[in-house]
Scaffold this active site. Structure first.
Site, mmCIF file in Angstrom:
data_model
loop_
_atom_site.group_PDB
_atom_site.id
_atom_site.type_symbol
_atom_site.label_atom_id
_atom_site.label_comp_id
_atom_site.label_asym_id
_atom_site.label_seq_id
_atom_site.Cartn_x
_atom_site.Cartn_y
_atom_site.Cartn_z
ATOM 1 N N GLU A 9 0.797 -1.228 0.000
ATOM 2 C CA GLU A 9 0.000 0.000 0.000
ATOM 3 C C GLU A 9 0.831 1.281 0.000
ATOM 4 O OE1 GLU A 9 -0.371 -2.452 2.145
ATOM 5 O OE2 GLU A 9 -2.424 -2.671 2.843
ATOM 6 N N ASP A 82 -2.065 -5.225 3.224
ATOM 7 C CA ASP A 82 -2.242 -5.544 4.644
ATOM 8 C C ASP A 82 -3.124 -6.773 4.870
ATOM 9 O OD1 ASP A 82 -0.646 -3.475 5.435
ATOM 10 O OD2 ASP A 82 -2.275 -2.100 5.902
ATOM 11 N N ARG A 309 -3.537 -3.397 13.271
ATOM 12 C CA ARG A 309 -5.003 -3.532 13.200
ATOM 13 C C ARG A 309 -5.363 -4.975 13.526
ATOM 14 N NH1 ARG A 309 -3.852 0.042 8.972
ATOM 15 N NH2 ARG A 309 -4.729 2.124 9.321
ATOM 16 N N HIS A 354 -4.303 -13.858 13.876
ATOM 17 C CA HIS A 354 -3.473 -12.666 13.995
ATOM 18 C C HIS A 354 -2.778 -12.681 15.350
ATOM 19 C CE1 HIS A 354 -6.105 -10.228 10.959
ATOM 20 N NE2 HIS A 354 -5.609 -11.326 10.461
#
Length: 810
Positions: A9, A82, A309, A354
Site C-alpha cells: 500500500e 495488509d 489492526r 493474527h
C-alpha cells in the site's frame, strides 16, 4: 532473469520490503485503495442485485499506471497488501483493474500475507502464497455498500429536515447516540448530599485514618448520613462512646496478587495511548503505521512492531520465548514466571490467527531505538514494548491488612492498608484507568494486635455530593464502542474524526461535548430511525459481516434484507414536514422590554435565538441572533440571549468612509460596512476581531465575486454569477436564477432587470382581493419568453435538486 512484481500500500512499506527481497523483485506502492464507488446516486444498485459501480481514484491513477508498466516486464504478480479486509479488497480491486487492461494473461497472481515486516516474515509469506480471499472481499464490499446506502439516503433527509451539509453513517450515528445520551444523563442528574466520617487514630506516634462503617449498631451506607446536622450528631455520639480510645476488634491479613494485562489490541492501544500519552486515536494509528512499515535504524530499514489492526491478544511462541529471555536479562530470573502466559481474546469475532500488537523483536529496547525515532514514535514504541514485556512477567504481590476499630459497643471504623512486597510486572508497566486505582495501595498501617487500645485523635465529618457520569473521552468512547460491538477497532479513529469534522461533537479538554447540531441530529435519528441507531442492531450487523468474511453468509441476501425495511422508512420520512420531523425549538422565556416570547432553535445556518414571531399581531418582524460557539440551545438563559442582541461593535471606517461594525445575526457572525455585509469565518471572534481583519474578509469576498462573475452590465451594479447550482443574476440586494437555456453573454441589461423584478415580486405576499392585479403586474415584469422558460424549468429543477446526494461517510 525473471522479475517478480510485488504490490504493497505505501512507499515506506515498499522501501522496507525491497531491501529484504533483492534485485529479483520490484516492489511498488498502490498508495492505498485504487478504486472506490462512483460518488453519486446509483453507485450501488439494489434493483440489479446490489451491483456496485467503481471508478479509478484520480489521485492514484499515476500509481496504477506505474504498476501496469512494471507488470508488462514481470513474470508474476505478488499482492502483499495488509492482512485484513481492507488489504484484501485493495488487492482484489487492483487485480480487477489490471485484468481489465489485459495485463494478467498467462501471469500468475499470488496473494501473500505477513503480520510483521521482518525479513523472515516476508520470506515465509513468499513461500506460502494463496489466492485473493473472496469471502474477505465480499465482506468488505458488503460493508462499503451498507455505508453507502445509509449515507446516500439518510444524509439528504437530514439536509431537508434539519440543516444542509449534514451526514449520517451506519456506525457514526450510534457512536453519536452514545455521546448524546450521556449528555442527557448529565443534564437530568440531580446531585445528592452525603457525609462520611473518618477517625484519626494514633499508635505510639504513628497516625492513620479509619472510615466509619457502623453507627448505632447499623451498617453505614452511602446515604446513611445526608446532612451536616446528622454528621455533627454522629461525631458527638462517636466521641462520647469512644472516650478518647479505639479498640482493635479484628485484624485480617492477606496476600493479594495482581496479574498483568494482556498485550495490546488496536482498541486497547488507542485507549492507553490516549490516557498515558494524550494521543488521539488518529495520531496513535498514524504513528503505529510508521512503526509497522519501517524506520531507518543505523542505515537499515526495520519494521519495529507487528500489524497494528488486530483484535487478537495472542503471541507467537517465538515471540514469547524471546520476551522471556529479555525479562531475565533486564529484570532478573525472579521476574520470569515458571510457565509462559497465554491470552485469549474475549471478543467473539477475534481473529486468533493474527497476533497482538507487539515489538517485532523485544531485544530492541526503547532506549536503544529512541535516537532514530520521532518523539511520537519513541513514546508509542516504548508503550508497546513495556506492555508486551510486562504481560509475560510475574504477578505483583501485595500484603493487605484490614482492621476493625470499635468505639464502644455500637460503633465501628475500618482501616485498610496495602503494601507492595514483590513488584513483578509493575516494575515495567501499570495500566491507566478512567477511574483511580484502589486508594489503599501503598497505604501502610502500623502493626496492630487484637484487643489493644489506640488513641482517638479526632473524628472528622466530610461533605460530599454525588456526581453525574463523566463525559466520554476518546479512551472511554473507544472502550464503550468495543463493549457494544459497534464498528471495528480499525474504524474507531475515522468514526471519531467524522463526528468532530461534522461538528456534531467538540473536544473540550479530554471530553466530548455534543453540539446543538449533534444533539438535534441524534434526536431526529432516534425518533425516526431508532432501529438503525440501536446498539444491538448495529452490533448484529457487524456479526453478520463477520459471518460473510468467514464464508458463513452470502453478502447480497444480507444487503437485500437490510434494504427491504430501510428504504420504505426513508421514503416515508421524506414526506414529513420539517416541524414534524425536528422538534428543536426551546422556549427560553420572555423579553422584558417587548414582552414577546424568546426561543432558541437550530436554523439552516446554525443555532440562534429569536424574539417574537412572524405571526405577531403587531406585524413587527422577529429579531434574530446566532449563538456563540460556547453556547447551547438547551442551556442558554434569558440574560445570555439578551446579551447577544447587545453585541454590535463599531470598529471604525473604511477608506471610502463606510462605518464598520460586527455583530451576530440569524445566519451567524458578520461585519456590516455601509449597506453591505460579509460573513466572519469560523475562527473569527466577534468580541476580538479588529478592522484590518474585516478589510481582509471584504477583499476576499470581492475577489471571489469577481472570479465567479460571468458578465457585468456597466455601472448598474447588476452582474451574472456562476453559482453552486447554476448561474444567477444579482444587483447586490436582489437575486434571480438565470434560466438554464439562456447564455449569460446573450442576456441584456433590460432582461436582467426584468428577471430581478420578477423574482422580487414573487417573494411578496399577495393581498386578498388583489390576486389578479398582482398576477398581471408580475406577468408584465418580464419578457414572455423568459417567463415561460422559467416556469417550464421550475419542476425539473426541483427534481434535479432532489437527485443530488452526498458521498457516504462513516
Amino acid at each position: 532473469m525473471s522479475k517478480n512484481l510485488v504490490i504493497v500500500e505505501s512507499p515506506a512499506k515498499a522501501k522496507t520490503i525491497q531491501k529484504y527481497l533483492g534485485p529479483d523483485f520490484e516492489v511498488l506502492a498502490s498508495y492505498g485503495h485504487v478504486r472506490d464507488l462512483v460518488p453519486k446516486d446509483g453507485a450501488v444498485d439494489p434493483t440489479r442485485g446490489f451491483e456496485m459501480k467503481y471508478e479509478l481514484i484520480d489521485k492514484n491513477e499515476k500509481h496504477v499506471n506505474a504498476i501496469a508498466r512494471a507488470l508488462k516486464q514481470a513474470d508474476a504478480l505478488y499482492l502483499a497488501t495488509d492482512p485484513d479486509r481492507e488489504g484484501e479488497a485493495i488487492s482484489w480491486h487492483l487485480s480487477e483493474l489490471l485484468k481489465d487492461k489485459g495485463l494478467l494473461k498467462n501471469k500468475p497472481v499470488r496473494r501473500i500475507v505477513f503480520h510483521e515486516i521482518t525479513k523472515a516474515a516476508v520470506q515465509d509469506a513468499l513461500a506460502h502464497p494463496r489466492e485473493v480471499a473472496a469471502d474477505l472481499v465480499n465482506a468488505q464490499q458488503a460493508r462499503r455498500a451498507l455505508d453507502y446506502l445509509v449515507g446516500f439516503n439518510l444524509s439528504p433527509l437530514l439536509w431537508r429536515k434539519v440543516q444542509p451539509g449534514l451526514s449520517a453513517g451506519r456506525v457514526q450515528s450510534p457512536a453519536l447516540r452514545l455521546i448524546c445520551e450521556r449528555e442527557e444523563e448529565i443534564k437530568a442528574f440531580i446531585a445528592r448530599e452525603y457525609w462520611t466520617l473518618s477517625a484519626r487514630a494514633d499508635k505510639q506516634g504513628s497516625l492513620f485514618l479509619a472510615r466509619l462503617v457502623e453507627l448505632h449498631g447499623k451498617k453505614v451506607e452511602q446515604f446513611s448520613i445526608t446532612s451536616g446536622e446528622q454528621a455533627t450528631a454522629a461525631r458527638l455520639a462517636l466521641e462520647a462512646a469512644a472516650r478518647g480510645q479505639l479498640k482493635v476488634a479484628s485484624v485480617d491479613k492477606k496476600q493479594r496478587r495482581r496479574n498483568p494485562s494482556p498485550p495490546f489490541t488496536t482498541s486497547t492501544l488507542q485507549q492507553e495511548a490516549n490516557r498515558k500519552l494524550g494521543f488521539t486515536s488518529t495520531r496513535t494509528m498514524r504513528t503505529a503505521q510508521q512503526l509497522y512499515e519501517g524506520v531507518d535504524i543505523a542505515g537499515e530499514t526495520i519494521g519495529l512492531i507487528s500489524y497494528m489492526r488486530t483484535d487478537s491478544v495472542s503471541l507467537a511462541q517465538e515471540a514469547i520465548a524471546e520476551i522471556r529471555r529479555v525479562i531475565g536479562n533486564q529484570y532478573g530470573a525472579k521476574a520470569v514466571p515458571e510457565e509462559p502466559r497465554y491470552y485469549k481474546s474475549k471478543s467473539k469475532n477475534a481473529q486468533e490467527a493474527h497476533e497482538a500488537v507487539r515489538p517485532t523483536s523485544a531485544m530492541r529496547l526503547p532506549v536503544q531505538v529512541a535516537p532514530y525515532l520521532t518523539p511520537d514514535q519513541a513514546k508509542l514504541y516504548e508503550l508497546i514494548w513495556k506492555r508486551t514485556v510486562a504481560c509475560q512477567m510475574t504477578q505483583a504481590v501485595f500484603d493487605t491488612v484490614a482492621a476493625e476499630l470499635r468505639a464502644g459497643s455500637e460503633h465501628a471504623f475500618k482501616a485498610n492498608g496495602s503494601v507492595l512486597v514483590e513488584p513483578g510486572f509493575i516494575a515495567v508497566y501499570t495500566d491507566s484507568k478512567d477511574t483511580p486505582d484502589d486508594e489503599d495501595d501503598d497505604k501502610r498501617l502500623p502493626p496492630l494486635e487484637v484487643g489493644e487500645s489506640l488513641r482517638l485523635v479526632d473524628v472528622t465529618p466530610e461533605q460530599h455530593f454525588t456526581e453525574p457520569p463523566p463525559r466520554y473521552t476518546e479512551a472511554s468512547l473507544v472502550k464503550t464502542l468495543e463493549e457494544y460491538d459497534i464498528g471495528r477497532p480499525s474504524t474507531y479513529a475515522s468514526i471519531i474524526s467524522t463526528l468532530q469534522a461534522r461538528e456534531y461533537v467538540r473536544l473540550e479538554g479530554k471530553a466530548f461535548n455534543p453540539t446543538d447540531v449533534g444533539m438535534i441530529v441524534n434526536r431526529f435519528l432516534t425518533d425516526h430511525f431508532n432501529r438503525y441507531v440501536d446498539y444491538g442492531f448495529t452490533a448484529g450487523l457487524e456479526d453478520d459481516l463477520d459471518a460473510v468474511s468467514r464464508g458463513e453468509k452470502e453478502w447480497v441476501p444480507l444487503l437485500a434484507e437490510f434494504w427491504k425495511s430501510f428504504k420504505p422508512q426513508v421514503d416515508e420520512k421524506m414526506e414529513l414536514k420539517r416541524q414534524d420531523a425536528v422538534s428543536d425549538a426551546r422556549v427560553i422565556g420572555v423579553d422584558p422590554v417587548s414582552g414577546k416570547p424568546m426561543t432558541a432553535r437550530l436554523g439552516r445556518y446554525g443555532p440562534f435565538v429569536q424574539i417574537g414571531s412572524k405571526d405577531d399581531p403587531d406585524g413587527e418582524k422577529p429579531r434574530f441572533a446566532s449563538l456563540k460557539a460556547s453556547q447551547r440551545i438547551d442551556t442558554i438563559t434569558v440574560q445570555e440571549a439578551l446579551d447577544l442582541f447587545k453585541l454590535p461593535r463599531k470598529l471604525g471606517h473604511l477608506p471610502n468612509g463606510d462605518e464598520v461594525e460586527v455583530n451576530i445575526g440569524r445566519f451567524g457572525p458578520y461585519a456590516r460596512h455601509g449597506k453591505n455585509f460579509v460573513s466572519l469565518k469560523k475562527d473569527d471572534d466577534v468580541m476580538t476581531i479588529e478592522l484590518p481583519r474585516v478589510i481582509e474578509l471584504i477583499e476576499q469576498k470581492a475577489a471571489a465575486l469577481d472570479a465567479a462573475t460571468l458578465k457585468t452590465f456597466g455601472d448598474t451594479g447588476i452582474r451574472i454569477i456562476k453559482g453552486r447550482f447554476g448561474a444567477y443574476i444579482t444587483d447586490g440586494t436582489r437575486k434571480a436564477n438565470l434560466p438554464k437555456k439562456r447564455e449569460p453573454e446573450d442576456v441584456t441589461v433590460f432582461e436582467a432587470e426584468a428577471y430581478l423584478a420578477e423574482a422580487e415580486a414573487a417573494k411578496k405576499p399577495v393581498k386578498k382581493g388583489a390576486k389578479g392585479k398582482a398576477a398581471k403586474a408580475e406577468g408584465e415584469a418580464a419578457p414572455k419568453a423568459a417567463t415561460k422558460k422559467a416556469a417550464a424549468k421550475k419542476a425539473p429543477a426541483k427534481k434535479a435538486a432532489a437527485k443530488r446526494k452526498p458521498a457516504s461517510k462513516k
